[in-house]
Scaffold this active site. Structure first.
Site: not given
Length: 718
Positions: A533, A670, A142, A177
């Site tokens: 990557g 990069r 939760d 539906r």
């Protein structure tokens, strides 16, 4: 209750404990096992926690224990621990389990004195084991524990819900539906709210935000409008504890009957129940639990009699320690005051709620403001999962703000060719769950003609730098530009995470799980796996940590033939144990000479007679839903900060001028010059049984739970 991801925490505690030369014990069946003693408390070894990362639940079991709630039960538990010399406890559970642990600690000295009076232990034992240290880790799907951004099990539960929604969508669209989906959350609507945000649900019911009087009419109008716009699918998500403004329950059956009676729509109810607690843990949960497990051991080592029992948690990307009872007390108060404290304590909750309402409910045209702001949205570079959700958010926020929104097809190339069209609210319906790039994208931007744009990806970041620098020559470029980082490589400067990286990481971990499972009947086999990557080792390193790999080769940490040989020797030693399987990840550009084929051949040759090898190049399967919250910001078009990147730093969303980020970027390879995840590199090695140093200076320090103002909550994490 057990939660997916607990085993990663158990594994990390055991291996970090052994790493620091401590004896580690399992207590089976929770507090009941502690009270019963005997075979329920056993010393464990490194191999005891092998191959449990991908297993849901917990291998040590869990049980509710009435006897531990009594002093007699706790007295017996104390005796069983003293018999084995255990004075440090790591407890994984919710607020009830952690509260019980704190009470046990407070009573500890009294319990030992009582045991001595009864003759069960001697005075020497009372002095030797005088103090009990406790550290807690929160396991709850939760995400209802104060002080931590995410609890163990929450992310995996969200994965289960989205998987069900994806499966439902196909049949629902075929038959036109409406589906009412009931998810867990008796007192907390986090799962319902975030899953509704992630899948673009038409309506959501949560206990913290009871709908206003007349919600039945509003919901039916919304469903009717969506069906009139040719939307063949309606999704309504209901938290099991949802209530109306009169404190009466709103059940999934009640919602279904309402839709059928008023609209006549074919409606079905799906109650997920304990499906959300099970299944394979997500990559995020594995990494979170592993980090928390290591942090818990460090906290126990540093604990003193004066240190309060603490909970290890995550704040942004930083591990922190919080006083256990402060957190528990805040959770108790939260149930009492509900929504008011949700604003203060759960910093991302209100933000998610406002974002959901903003993206799911369109205001009537007459109520929308009118501006002269035209916004174009385009994708640049390789596709990344989540791009479409970001475009949907941008379009709908822009329309809500009164702007005219345009879509650019095929990136900058499409822009140069005039492939631009106005895009409406309904055009982006259903985009959240779709992979790739619906707008299309091109890798190489060659145009110099641009209007107001919003662009994802690293190449977009570089393009915006060019546009910014060309403003002195082209006045047309003096328009606000915002980059949303979207790349599976997670290599954009100015942000800790980029859209698509989490999905790619889960794809890698899922593949590693399957490969390891395929070898379950085969002894002495090592798998070499190549990940994408570019030059950024994020996917390889974090994938190795989440999958329990033996090594990960990345560009950021240079290696030579001696290290390769050491890895082979390490695996050779491993094959002598009961764990006769190895896993090695390699980033695609980690080294131009030590290629995947080279490493495969080296391992095969050096491992002859001990183990054999297999290799797997994952490739574009990694480019396969993470939704980014979009904020609007008005800037002057001729200033540096009118060309900015929206990134996530720790828990905050921050706009940063791309010109300032230029100094933080290694343009040749990069990648950013500094990357937060590299500090987790030693953690992966320790859990793979390598001797390495771990920088404890980065470990969490004890902090106090702070009340946060609503203004601070607005910048909370997603």
């Amino acid at each position: 209750n057990t939660h997916t991801g607990m085993n990663a925490a158990v594994r990390a505690v055991v291996r970090m404990g052994i790493y620091v030369k401590a004896k580690v014990y399992f207590v089976y069946e929770g507090y009941q096992g502690m009270v019963d003693g005997g075979d329920n408390i056993v010393e464990v070894s490194w191999e005891s926690v092998s191959s449990i990362l991908q297993v849901g639940g917990t291998v040590i079991g869990s049980a509710r224990c009435k006897s531990f709630r009594t002093r007699e039960g706790r007295l017996q538990a104390a005796y069983n621990l003293v018999q084995r010399g255990i004075t440090n406890l790591c407890v994984i559970g919710g607020d009830g389990s952690l509260t019980g642990a704190n009470l046990f600690r407070e009573e500890w000295s009294g319990l030992l004195e009582e045991l001595a009076q009864k003759g069960k232990i001697d005075e020497e034992a009372v002095k030797k084991y005088a103090y009990l240290n406790i550290v807690g880790m929160v396991g709850s799907i939760d995400n209802d524990f104060c002080g931590t951004d995410m609890t163990i099990g929450t992310d995996s539960a969200l994965h289960r819900i989205i998987e069900v929604v994806d499966a439902i969508m196909t049949t629902a669209q075929s038959h036109q539906r409406t589906f009412v989906l009931e998810v867990m959350g008796r007192h907390c609507g986090y799962l319902a709210l975030v899953s509704a945000l992630a899948c673009g649900a038409d309506w959501v019911f949560i206990p913290e935000y009871p709908p206003e009087e007349g919600w039945e009419d509003s919901m039916c109008v919304k469903l009717s409008e969506n069906r009139a716009r040719k939307k063949r699918l309606n999704i309504i998500i209901v938290a099991e504890g949802a209530i109306d403004c009169h404190n009466k329950p709103i059940t999934s059956e009640k919602v279904k009957d309402l839709v059928v009676q008023r609209l006549g729509f074919d409606t079905r109810v799906t109650i997920l129940g304990h499906v959300q607690r099970g299944g394979t843990p997500s990559a995020f949960d594995r990494i979170l639990a592993s980090r928390m497990g290591v942090e818990a051991v460090l906290a126990l080592l540093e604990a003193t009699p004066a240190t309060p029992a603490c909970v290890v948690s995550l704040s942004g990307n930083q591990a922190v320690r919080l006083p256990l009872m402060e957190c528990v007390q805040m959770v108790i108060e939260k149930f009492t005051i509900l929504l008011m404290l949700v604003t203060y304590l759960f910093r991302s909750f209100e933000n998610n709620l406002n974002t959901y309402k903003l993206l799911s409910h369109k205001k009537p045209d007459a109520e929308l403001p009118k501006t002269n702001f035209n916004v174009a949205v385009l994708n640049v570079g390789a596709p990344a999962a989540g791009m479409n959700a970001a475009v949907r958010a941008a379009v709908r926020v822009g329309i809500t703000e009164g702007h005219k929104m345009f879509a650019v097809i095929d990136g900058f190339e499409g822009f140069a060719r005039g492939k631009i069209k106005e895009i409406s609210w309904g055009d982006v319906g259903g985009w959240t769950g779709q992979g790739g790039s619906i707008l299309g994208t091109k890798r190489n931007p060659k145009t110099r003609n641009v209007s107001l744009i919003l662009v994802p990806l690293l190449q977009a970041y570089e393009s915006c730098l060019q546009l910014h620098e060309a403003r002195s020559r082209f006045e047309e470029f003096c328009v606000p530009i915002c980059v949303l980082p979207a790349t599976i490589s997670n290599n954009v400067p100015g942000t800790d995470f980029s859209i698509g990286a989490d999905t790619a990481l889960n794809a890698i971990v899922e593949t590693c799980d399957r490969i390891k499972q395929s070898a379950s009947g085969t002894k002495r086999r090592v798998f070499i796996i190549e990940t994408m990557g570019g030059y950024c080792g994020y996917l390889a390193n974090m994938g190795a940590l989440a999958a329990g790999a033996d090594a990960a080769y990345i560009f950021e940490e240079q290696f030579d033939i001696r290290e390769l040989q050491a890895n082979v020797e390490h695996l050779t030693e491993k094959m002598k144990t009961s764990i006769q399987r190895g896993l090695v990840l390699r980033n695609e550009n980690c080294n131009e000479n030590y290629t995947t084929d080279f490493i495969y051949q080296l391992y095969s040759e050096e491992g002859k007679g001990v183990f054999d090898c297999r290799k797997n190049v994952l490739g574009h399967m990694q480019q396969v839903k993470m939704t980014l919250k979009l904020q609007t910001r008005k800037v002057f078009a001729n200033t540096d900060d009118s060309v900015c990147l929206l990134g996530m730093r720790r828990r905050n969303l921050v706009f940063q001028p791309v010109a300032e980020l230029k100094t933080e970027t290694d343009f040749v390879h990069r990648i950013p010059k500094e990357q937060w995840w590299l500090k987790l590199r030693p953690l992966m090695k320790i859990l793979a049984k390598y001797k390495t140093s771990y920088d404890v200076s980065d470990s969490g320090q004890l902090e106090h739970v702070a009340m946060h103002s609503p203004k601070e909550a607005e910048t909370g994490a997603i």
